[in-house]
Design a protein around this motif. Structure first.
Motif, PDB file in Angstrom:
ATOM      1  N   GLU A  16      21.940   3.241  14.742  1.00 32.14           N
ATOM      2  CA  GLU A  16      20.901   3.026  13.731  1.00 32.14           C
ATOM      3  C   GLU A  16      19.951   4.224  13.804  1.00 32.14           C
ATOM      4  O   GLU A  16      19.995   5.008  14.753  1.00 32.14           O
ATOM      5  CB  GLU A  16      20.139   1.723  14.018  1.00 32.14           C
ATOM      6  N   SER A  17      19.070   4.367  12.843  1.00 32.09           N
ATOM      7  CA  SER A  17      18.147   5.506  12.861  1.00 32.09           C
ATOM      8  C   SER A  17      17.250   5.486  14.098  1.00 32.09           C
ATOM      9  O   SER A  17      16.904   6.527  14.647  1.00 32.09           O
ATOM     10  CB  SER A  17      17.301   5.541  11.592  1.00 32.09           C
ATOM     11  N   GLU A  18      16.897   4.287  14.572  1.00 28.12           N
ATOM     12  CA  GLU A  18      16.070   4.179  15.781  1.00 28.12           C
ATOM     13  C   GLU A  18      16.829   4.693  17.003  1.00 28.12           C
ATOM     14  O   GLU A  18      16.241   5.281  17.908  1.00 28.12           O
ATOM     15  CB  GLU A  18      15.629   2.734  16.025  1.00 28.12           C
ATOM     16  N   ASP A  19      18.132   4.463  17.031  1.00 30.13           N
ATOM     17  CA  ASP A  19      18.946   4.942  18.150  1.00 30.13           C
ATOM     18  C   ASP A  19      18.992   6.461  18.160  1.00 30.13           C
ATOM     19  O   ASP A  19      18.857   7.090  19.216  1.00 30.13           O
ATOM     20  CB  ASP A  19      20.374   4.389  18.050  1.00 30.13           C
ATOM     21  N   LEU A  20      19.199   7.053  16.992  1.00 31.88           N
ATOM     22  CA  LEU A  20      19.244   8.512  16.906  1.00 31.88           C
ATOM     23  C   LEU A  20      17.904   9.125  17.299  1.00 31.88           C
ATOM     24  O   LEU A  20      17.849  10.136  17.995  1.00 31.88           O
ATOM     25  CB  LEU A  20      19.630   8.948  15.492  1.00 31.88           C
TER      26      LEU A  20
END
Length: 52
Positions: A16-20
């Motif tokens: 997800e964008s938070e992971d990246l």
């Protein structure tokens, strides 16, 4: 190592964008790993709560 893992589609699809964002700031185009940046002295930054 990050590039190697994310090049595998199954891992990339899980992110997800938070992971990246948590991995590294280099996934964002405005971060330059070479330490150079453009500075426009003709343009003022609009910072909320600051008036001149």
């Amino acid at each position: 190592m990050i590039q190697e893992v994310l090049s595998e589609q199954k891992w990339f699809d899980l992110m997800e964008s938070e992971d990246l964002r948590a991995l590294t700031p280099l996934v964002y185009s405005h971060v330059n790993p070479y330490g150079t940046f453009e500075l426009n002295m003709e343009e003022r930054l609009h910072i909320k709560g600051v008036s001149i």
